[in-house]
Design a protein around this motif. Structure first.
Motif, PDB file in Angstrom:
ATOM      1  N   GLY A 140      36.382  37.090  33.146  1.00  0.00           N
ATOM      2  CA  GLY A 140      37.189  35.270  33.568  1.00  0.00           C
ATOM      3  C   GLY A 140      36.994  35.239  35.344  1.00  0.00           C
ATOM      4  N   SER A 141      37.779  34.559  35.520  1.00  0.00           N
ATOM      5  CA  SER A 141      36.916  34.247  37.197  1.00  0.00           C
ATOM      6  C   SER A 141      38.644  34.468  37.779  1.00  0.00           C
ATOM      7  N   GLY A 142      39.284  33.957  38.352  1.00  0.00           N
ATOM      8  CA  GLY A 142      40.351  34.432  39.369  1.00  0.00           C
ATOM      9  C   GLY A 142      39.919  35.806  40.330  1.00  0.00           C
TER      10      GLY A 142
ATOM     11  N   GLN B  53      24.099  41.110  39.079  1.00  0.00           N
ATOM     12  CA  GLN B  53      23.625  39.649  38.819  1.00  0.00           C
ATOM     13  C   GLN B  53      23.011  39.358  37.129  1.00  0.00           C
ATOM     14  N   LYS B  54      22.250  40.670  36.853  1.00  0.00           N
ATOM     15  CA  LYS B  54      21.922  40.570  35.438  1.00  0.00           C
ATOM     16  C   LYS B  54      22.736  40.977  34.440  1.00  0.00           C
ATOM     17  N   HIS B  55      22.831  42.221  34.466  1.00  0.00           N
ATOM     18  CA  HIS B  55      24.074  42.994  33.270  1.00  0.00           C
ATOM     19  C   HIS B  55      25.892  41.755  33.344  1.00  0.00           C
ATOM     20  N   THR B  56      25.634  41.275  34.503  1.00  0.00           N
ATOM     21  CA  THR B  56      27.374  40.318  34.080  1.00  0.00           C
ATOM     22  C   THR B  56      27.362  39.442  33.765  1.00  0.00           C
ATOM     23  N   ARG B  57      28.381  38.673  33.429  1.00  0.00           N
ATOM     24  CA  ARG B  57      28.412  37.212  33.317  1.00  0.00           C
ATOM     25  C   ARG B  57      30.517  37.401  33.792  1.00  0.00           C
ATOM     26  N   PHE B  58      30.667  36.110  34.573  1.00  0.00           N
ATOM     27  CA  PHE B  58      31.993  35.827  35.062  1.00  0.00           C
ATOM     28  C   PHE B  58      31.987  33.921  34.971  1.00  0.00           C
ATOM     29  N   GLY B  59      33.013  33.417  34.752  1.00  0.00           N
ATOM     30  CA  GLY B  59      33.549  32.698  34.579  1.00  0.00           C
ATOM     31  C   GLY B  59      34.255  31.696  33.382  1.00  0.00           C
TER      32      GLY B  59
ATOM     33  N   GLU C 298      50.610  60.760  40.106  1.00  0.00           N
ATOM     34  CA  GLU C 298      50.185  61.547  41.232  1.00  0.00           C
ATOM     35  C   GLU C 298      48.364  60.750  41.360  1.00  0.00           C
ATOM     36  N   VAL C 299      48.018  60.317  42.972  1.00  0.00           N
ATOM     37  CA  VAL C 299      47.545  60.246  43.177  1.00  0.00           C
ATOM     38  C   VAL C 299      45.483  60.846  43.058  1.00  0.00           C
ATOM     39  N   LEU C 300      44.442  60.404  41.972  1.00  0.00           N
ATOM     40  CA  LEU C 300      43.436  62.235  41.504  1.00  0.00           C
ATOM     41  C   LEU C 300      42.332  61.603  42.427  1.00  0.00           C
ATOM     42  N   GLY C 301      42.103  60.269  42.418  1.00  0.00           N
ATOM     43  CA  GLY C 301      40.638  60.170  43.697  1.00  0.00           C
ATOM     44  C   GLY C 301      40.928  58.547  44.201  1.00  0.00           C
ATOM     45  N   GLU C 302      40.106  58.171  44.643  1.00  0.00           N
ATOM     46  CA  GLU C 302      39.752  56.975  45.983  1.00  0.00           C
ATOM     47  C   GLU C 302      38.639  55.989  45.460  1.00  0.00           C
ATOM     48  N   PHE C 303      38.507  54.627  45.333  1.00  0.00           N
ATOM     49  CA  PHE C 303      36.973  54.386  45.164  1.00  0.00           C
ATOM     50  C   PHE C 303      37.849  53.393  46.076  1.00  0.00           C
ATOM     51  N   ARG C 304      35.924  53.256  46.732  1.00  0.00           N
ATOM     52  CA  ARG C 304      36.146  52.323  47.581  1.00  0.00           C
ATOM     53  C   ARG C 304      34.570  50.902  47.426  1.00  0.00           C
ATOM     54  N   PRO C 305      35.024  50.291  47.085  1.00  0.00           N
ATOM     55  CA  PRO C 305      33.935  49.068  46.841  1.00  0.00           C
ATOM     56  C   PRO C 305      32.770  49.050  47.592  1.00  0.00           C
ATOM     57  N   ARG C 306      31.787  48.832  47.072  1.00  0.00           N
ATOM     58  CA  ARG C 306      30.538  48.649  48.089  1.00  0.00           C
ATOM     59  C   ARG C 306      29.726  47.071  47.967  1.00  0.00           C
ATOM     60  N   VAL C 307      29.749  47.008  46.685  1.00  0.00           N
ATOM     61  CA  VAL C 307      28.634  45.363  46.019  1.00  0.00           C
ATOM     62  C   VAL C 307      29.697  45.129  45.003  1.00  0.00           C
ATOM     63  N   VAL C 308      30.269  43.991  44.939  1.00  0.00           N
ATOM     64  CA  VAL C 308      31.399  43.399  44.281  1.00  0.00           C
ATOM     65  C   VAL C 308      30.866  42.375  43.549  1.00  0.00           C
ATOM     66  N   ARG C 309      31.099  42.057  42.683  1.00  0.00           N
ATOM     67  CA  ARG C 309      30.814  40.821  41.828  1.00  0.00           C
ATOM     68  C   ARG C 309      32.128  40.189  41.306  1.00  0.00           C
ATOM     69  N   MET C 310      32.565  38.575  41.857  1.00  0.00           N
ATOM     70  CA  MET C 310      33.129  37.749  41.028  1.00  0.00           C
ATOM     71  C   MET C 310      32.760  36.447  40.619  1.00  0.00           C
ATOM     72  N   ASP C 311      33.542  35.559  39.723  1.00  0.00           N
ATOM     73  CA  ASP C 311      33.497  35.096  39.267  1.00  0.00           C
ATOM     74  C   ASP C 311      33.151  33.807  40.965  1.00  0.00           C
ATOM     75  N   SER C 312      32.079  32.522  40.465  1.00  0.00           N
ATOM     76  CA  SER C 312      31.538  32.127  41.500  1.00  0.00           C
ATOM     77  C   SER C 312      31.868  30.488  41.539  1.00  0.00           C
ATOM     78  N   GLY C 313      32.847  30.316  42.377  1.00  0.00           N
ATOM     79  CA  GLY C 313      33.096  28.760  42.671  1.00  0.00           C
ATOM     80  C   GLY C 313      32.736  28.047  43.428  1.00  0.00           C
ATOM     81  N   SER C 314      32.987  27.201  43.531  1.00  0.00           N
ATOM     82  CA  SER C 314      32.617  26.306  44.989  1.00  0.00           C
ATOM     83  C   SER C 314      33.065  26.782  46.498  1.00  0.00           C
ATOM     84  N   GLU C 315      34.113  27.517  45.941  1.00  0.00           N
ATOM     85  CA  GLU C 315      35.470  27.817  47.520  1.00  0.00           C
ATOM     86  C   GLU C 315      34.728  29.273  47.877  1.00  0.00           C
ATOM     87  N   ASP C 316      33.595  29.784  47.754  1.00  0.00           N
ATOM     88  CA  ASP C 316      33.200  31.362  47.478  1.00  0.00           C
ATOM     89  C   ASP C 316      32.689  32.191  49.056  1.00  0.00           C
ATOM     90  N   ILE C 317      32.421  32.918  49.495  1.00  0.00           N
ATOM     91  CA  ILE C 317      32.699  33.283  50.761  1.00  0.00           C
ATOM     92  C   ILE C 317      31.498  33.960  51.401  1.00  0.00           C
TER      93      ILE C 317
END
Length: 466
Positions: free
Chosen positions: A219-221, A171-177, A447-466
């Motif tokens: 950006g958004s999306g 929240q402090k170090h990223t900006r979206f939208g 060739e797959v070298l590694g797998e990333f599993r998301p834990r805390v995600v930030r995206m654009d905040s819109g009117s239809e936020d989950i």
């Protein structure tokens, strides 16, 4: 002498009147009808030889008609699409294949491929790879020029960063939208903003301030920044196999890139008015032309700017963490490159496709709650050295909003231990193909070298936020 005599010689439209006027001038000199008809026939067959004298106006019109006819013929689509490889064909919707078929009918097309995450886009389908000869298609690159992925893996366990702290840092170090950027006092400088290219085109000069205002933002999306757990299968770049804290981001060239895309797409369309309506968004620019060179310069500048946005995002968060990345990877997936295909230099457009040359690292994300992958390319020739750029949509945004509820999506996130900032139902994991199936469909490509599993995600905040 009348119009009937003229039309029998094959004159049409405005050339009929000009031929009659020229014939009248010749009649005034006492020349007979047959001699005049013979001269008109000669003018029609060789107009370049009559650009002075009584037939000059007619000759210029005939030459213009020839140029117009040749111009239209150069834009004609092939009667059938060139063959192209499809990977994970069972995952690809018919409409995306239909779009790719049209692209492969372009007179400039030389080779192509369709990735397993492919779905309908504007012009070239997203997940489409198209090689053309000495031409570039703005919509073959896409609106978000240079859209890219960036991964930073830190040599600490995932538990090193608690959920509350991850939320605070994002929240402090990223900006979206759309239209969003850091406050002036918070902006970081970057060499890309000082490049001479900004002063070499009016459109770039006009957009420089916007780019400076939005540097380091996203950006958004479907753009995101997310902390998660990255599992490396085998040692890579000095990092041992294991599970680590990682940061993954997806973003592009912001409003700057979008306006460059719009400007040059309109220009390309204006240069190809005869192009079939099905291919209108695939209008191209010749790289040997002033317009083509201008787009190529602007496109590559936008690509570098997009990577700069990722660099700043990762620099801010790395500094806040007090950690330096032990392993990093990045790639653009909306760009065109000059590459050798079948021994010939062609322009390879990847619109939502990851470069996967032999040995090249790339990133293929899933969704806000599904895994992403670090991969190494195999340089598979039928795929034009490419791979998918993600899971790919199976529901459009409106369809996702109509079919999915916030409660269902929230339950999906909760079951997978994902905390979300922003994001809407239109970006729900259920709107995407299963990333595991998409990865399985391209074993020849990467060739797959590694797998990333998301834990805390930030995206654009819109009117239809989950």
């Amino acid at each position: 002498m009348n119009g009937k005599h003229i039309t029998k010689l094959g004159f049409t439209n405005t050339s009929i009147g000009l031929a009659l006027a020229a014939a009248q001038l010749r009649e005034d000199t006492g020349l007979g009808r047959q001699a005049i008809l013979d001269e008109l026939s000669a003018v029609k067959s060789q107009p370049a030889a009559y650009q002075t004298g009584e037939y000059a106006a007619l000759a210029h019109e005939l030459l213009a008609q020839q140029t117009h006819t040749a111009f239209h013929a150069a834009d004609a689509l092939r009667p059938a699409a060139l063959p192209y490889a499809q990977f994970g064909a069972e995952l690809i919707e018919a409409n995306a294949r239909a779009q790719m078929d049209v692209a492969m009918q372009l007179p400039i097309a030389r080779a192509g491929a369709l990735m397993p995450d492919a779905h309908v886009g504007y012009g070239l389908p997203i997940g489409g790879v198209l090689a053309t000869e000495n031409t570039v298609i703005p919509y073959g690159v896409g609106v978000d020029i240079g859209c890219a992925m960036h991964l930073s893996v830190f040599a600490v366990p995932p538990e090193h960063l608690k959920t509350a702290e991850a939320l605070h840092l994002l929240q402090k170090h990223t900006r979206f939208g759309a239209g969003i950027g850091f406050e002036r006092r918070e902006r970081l400088g970057h060499a890309v903003l000082d490049e001479a290219a900004w002063d070499e085109q009016p459109v770039l000069r006009r957009l420089h301030d916007k780019a400076a205002e939005q540097i380091g933002s996203s950006g958004s999306g479907n753009h995101f920044a997310e902390f998660g757990a990255f599992t490396l299968s085998a040692p890579e770049a000095g990092l041992e196999a294991g599970t680590y804290l990682a940061l993954l981001s997806h973003s592009g060239s912001r409003g700057f890139g979008a306006q460059v895309a719009g400007h040059f797409t309109k220009l390309a369309e204006s240069l190809h008015p005869a192009l079939d309506t099905s291919a209108r968004k695939l209008a191209w620019l010749d790289l040997g032309s002033e317009a083509g060179e201008a787009y190529w310069q602007a496109m590559n500048l936008a690509g570098r700017y997009a990577l700069a946005n990722h660099e700043q995002l990762h620099a801010r968060l790395s500094r806040a963490l007090g950690e330096v990345a032990a392993l990093s990877a990045r790639n653009s997936h909306n760009l065109a490159w000059k590459e050798t295909v079948n021994g010939e230099e062609l322009i390879v457009h990847r619109k939502g496709a990851t470069p996967a040359a032999a040995g090249q690292l790339g990133l293929i994300p899933g969704s806000m709650a599904d895994p992403g992958y670090l991969v190494r390319g195999k340089g598979y020739a039928p795929a034009l050295g490419s791979a998918s750029h993600g899971a790919g949509r199976q529901l459009g945004r409106k369809a996702a909003q109509a079919a999915l509820s916030k409660s269902v999506v929230s339950a999906y996130l909760r079951d997978r231990g994902v905390t979300l900032i922003g994001g809407g139902v239109d970006e729900a994991p259920q709107a995407y193909k299963r990333i595991e199936a998409v990865i399985a469909a391209q074993s020849e490509l990467v060739e797959v070298l590694g797998e990333f599993r998301p834990r805390v995600v930030r995206m654009d905040s819109g009117s239809e936020d989950i």
